[in-house]
Design a protein around this motif. Sequence first.
Motif, PDB file in Angstrom:
ATOM      1  N   THR A 128       0.847  -1.187   0.000  1.00  0.00           N
ATOM      2  CA  THR A 128       0.000   0.000   0.000  1.00  0.00           C
ATOM      3  C   THR A 128       0.886   1.242   0.000  1.00  0.00           C
ATOM      4  N   ILE A 129       0.549   2.201  -0.843  1.00  0.00           N
ATOM      5  CA  ILE A 129       1.304   3.455  -0.884  1.00  0.00           C
ATOM      6  C   ILE A 129       0.734   4.373   0.196  1.00  0.00           C
ATOM      7  N   PRO A 130       1.568   4.843   1.136  1.00  0.00           N
ATOM      8  CA  PRO A 130       1.077   5.740   2.186  1.00  0.00           C
ATOM      9  C   PRO A 130       0.507   7.026   1.592  1.00  0.00           C
ATOM     10  N   PRO A 131      -0.508   7.612   2.245  1.00  0.00           N
ATOM     11  CA  PRO A 131      -1.162   8.816   1.711  1.00  0.00           C
ATOM     12  C   PRO A 131      -0.206   9.972   1.388  1.00  0.00           C
ATOM     13  N   ASP A 132       0.820  10.200   2.229  1.00  0.00           N
ATOM     14  CA  ASP A 132       1.746  11.303   1.970  1.00  0.00           C
ATOM     15  C   ASP A 132       2.563  11.066   0.705  1.00  0.00           C
ATOM     16  N   LYS A 133       2.900   9.804   0.429  1.00  0.00           N
ATOM     17  CA  LYS A 133       3.648   9.483  -0.792  1.00  0.00           C
ATOM     18  C   LYS A 133       2.723   9.473  -2.005  1.00  0.00           C
ATOM     19  N   GLU A 139       4.674  13.970  -9.103  1.00  0.00           N
ATOM     20  CA  GLU A 139       5.668  15.047  -9.154  1.00  0.00           C
ATOM     21  C   GLU A 139       6.908  14.582  -9.911  1.00  0.00           C
ATOM     22  N   LYS A 140       7.576  15.528 -10.568  1.00  0.00           N
ATOM     23  CA  LYS A 140       8.778  15.220 -11.327  1.00  0.00           C
ATOM     24  C   LYS A 140       9.874  14.687 -10.409  1.00  0.00           C
ATOM     25  N   PHE A 141      10.561  13.669 -10.889  1.00  0.00           N
ATOM     26  CA  PHE A 141      11.691  13.033 -10.221  1.00  0.00           C
ATOM     27  C   PHE A 141      11.330  12.323  -8.918  1.00  0.00           C
ATOM     28  N   TYR A 142      10.025  12.157  -8.657  1.00  0.00           N
ATOM     29  CA  TYR A 142       9.625  11.445  -7.445  1.00  0.00           C
ATOM     30  C   TYR A 142       9.698   9.952  -7.701  1.00  0.00           C
ATOM     31  N   ARG A 143      10.357   9.241  -6.806  1.00  0.00           N
ATOM     32  CA  ARG A 143      10.421   7.779  -6.888  1.00  0.00           C
ATOM     33  C   ARG A 143       9.928   7.225  -5.570  1.00  0.00           C
ATOM     34  N   LEU A 144       8.960   6.352  -5.654  1.00  0.00           N
ATOM     35  CA  LEU A 144       8.332   5.793  -4.450  1.00  0.00           C
ATOM     36  C   LEU A 144       9.346   5.106  -3.555  1.00  0.00           C
ATOM     37  N   ASP A 145      10.204   4.300  -4.150  1.00  0.00           N
ATOM     38  CA  ASP A 145      11.190   3.551  -3.377  1.00  0.00           C
ATOM     39  C   ASP A 145      12.574   4.072  -3.715  1.00  0.00           C
ATOM     40  N   GLU A 146      13.111   4.925  -2.855  1.00  0.00           N
ATOM     41  CA  GLU A 146      14.421   5.520  -3.102  1.00  0.00           C
ATOM     42  C   GLU A 146      15.531   4.481  -3.100  1.00  0.00           C
ATOM     43  N   SER A 177      -4.618   4.016  -3.176  1.00  0.00           N
ATOM     44  CA  SER A 177      -3.972   2.799  -2.700  1.00  0.00           C
ATOM     45  C   SER A 177      -4.529   2.435  -1.334  1.00  0.00           C
ATOM     46  N   LYS A 178      -5.155   1.249  -1.273  1.00  0.00           N
ATOM     47  CA  LYS A 178      -5.753   0.777  -0.021  1.00  0.00           C
ATOM     48  C   LYS A 178      -5.577  -0.721   0.088  1.00  0.00           C
ATOM     49  N   GLU A 179      -5.188  -1.155   1.286  1.00  0.00           N
ATOM     50  CA  GLU A 179      -5.106  -2.586   1.598  1.00  0.00           C
ATOM     51  C   GLU A 179      -4.368  -3.401   0.532  1.00  0.00           C
ATOM     52  N   GLY A 180      -3.240  -2.883   0.078  1.00  0.00           N
ATOM     53  CA  GLY A 180      -2.414  -3.613  -0.880  1.00  0.00           C
ATOM     54  C   GLY A 180      -2.875  -3.544  -2.319  1.00  0.00           C
ATOM     55  N   VAL A 181      -3.882  -2.733  -2.616  1.00  0.00           N
ATOM     56  CA  VAL A 181      -4.367  -2.576  -3.996  1.00  0.00           C
ATOM     57  C   VAL A 181      -4.186  -1.126  -4.409  1.00  0.00           C
ATOM     58  N   THR A 182      -3.420  -0.917  -5.484  1.00  0.00           N
ATOM     59  CA  THR A 182      -3.191   0.430  -6.013  1.00  0.00           C
ATOM     60  C   THR A 182      -3.868   0.539  -7.370  1.00  0.00           C
ATOM     61  N   THR A 183      -4.628   1.621  -7.551  1.00  0.00           N
ATOM     62  CA  THR A 183      -5.370   1.833  -8.794  1.00  0.00           C
ATOM     63  C   THR A 183      -5.058   3.204  -9.375  1.00  0.00           C
ATOM     64  N   PHE A 184      -4.622   3.216 -10.624  1.00  0.00           N
ATOM     65  CA  PHE A 184      -4.450   4.461 -11.372  1.00  0.00           C
ATOM     66  C   PHE A 184      -5.640   4.581 -12.315  1.00  0.00           C
ATOM     67  N   THR A 185      -6.265   5.751 -12.339  1.00  0.00           N
ATOM     68  CA  THR A 185      -7.422   5.963 -13.212  1.00  0.00           C
ATOM     69  C   THR A 185      -7.193   7.179 -14.090  1.00  0.00           C
ATOM     70  N   VAL A 186      -7.350   6.966 -15.388  1.00  0.00           N
ATOM     71  CA  VAL A 186      -7.248   8.054 -16.365  1.00  0.00           C
ATOM     72  C   VAL A 186      -8.660   8.318 -16.895  1.00  0.00           C
ATOM     73  N   ALA A 187      -9.080   9.567 -16.821  1.00  0.00           N
ATOM     74  CA  ALA A 187     -10.387   9.971 -17.360  1.00  0.00           C
ATOM     75  C   ALA A 187     -10.153  10.912 -18.529  1.00  0.00           C
ATOM     76  N   LEU A 188     -10.678  10.546 -19.683  1.00  0.00           N
ATOM     77  CA  LEU A 188     -10.545  11.372 -20.891  1.00  0.00           C
ATOM     78  C   LEU A 188     -11.953  11.820 -21.313  1.00  0.00           C
ATOM     79  N   PRO A 189     -12.121  13.111 -21.594  1.00  0.00           N
ATOM     80  CA  PRO A 189     -13.476  13.607 -21.902  1.00  0.00           C
ATOM     81  C   PRO A 189     -14.069  12.973 -23.158  1.00  0.00           C
ATOM     82  N   THR A 190     -15.373  12.670 -23.086  1.00  0.00           N
ATOM     83  CA  THR A 190     -16.033  12.045 -24.239  1.00  0.00           C
ATOM     84  C   THR A 190     -16.437  13.047 -25.295  1.00  0.00           C
TER      85      THR A 190
END
Length: 194
Positions: A128-133, A139-146, A177-190
């Motif tokens: 799970t990705i912590p809320p602050d991360k 953000e540019k140059f941000y890496r979750l696991d340094e 990201s919750k309970e070990g499940v991370t979801t990325f969602t892209v919304a593109l206008p119809t």
Amino acid sequence: MPLEQKAKYTHVALDKAYRLEGLVNEFFEIARYNLQEIRLQNENIDLYYMLVQMVDEFYPLLSGRGISATLHADENLTVYGDPVKLARVFNNILKNAVSYSAPDTQILISAEKADDAVMVSIQNHGATIPPDKLSAIFEKFYRLDEARSTSTGGSGLGLAIAKEIVKSHGGTITAESKEGVTTFTVALPTQTTI
């Protein structure tokens, strides 16, 4: 120096040169987006086919880690946009999902037409990705696991580039990201779909 050792060091130097070239190219790409120089070459895209093709391209990487990918989408789903740039968005997100998935898990890709948008979600199972991360992930140059080395980890530009491309299409990209499940969602206008 023995020939074998020369070959080893030459190979290492070549790998590092290719890595540096990739980083420089990504840096210039994100700089172009920030300077609003992004030019879209929009056309009607068979979104279903694009996602199927992407899953196929990732198969060797997925199977090597025991990860499977499943696509749930209408075969007739289309979107109007720049196919090269949108493929880059989904490629960057999927690459991230593969990198952070636990072995022997499944990545779920789903796409559907909602009220005023085409929604594409990529979901993986891992830490799970912590809320602050999570708030800094685009953000540019941000890496979750340094601790990840630059040879296995990315440059920290992939998701920042994805965000700029999605924004240029009038869409949004989010992550949860919750309970070990991370979801990325892209919304593109119809309103721009055909």
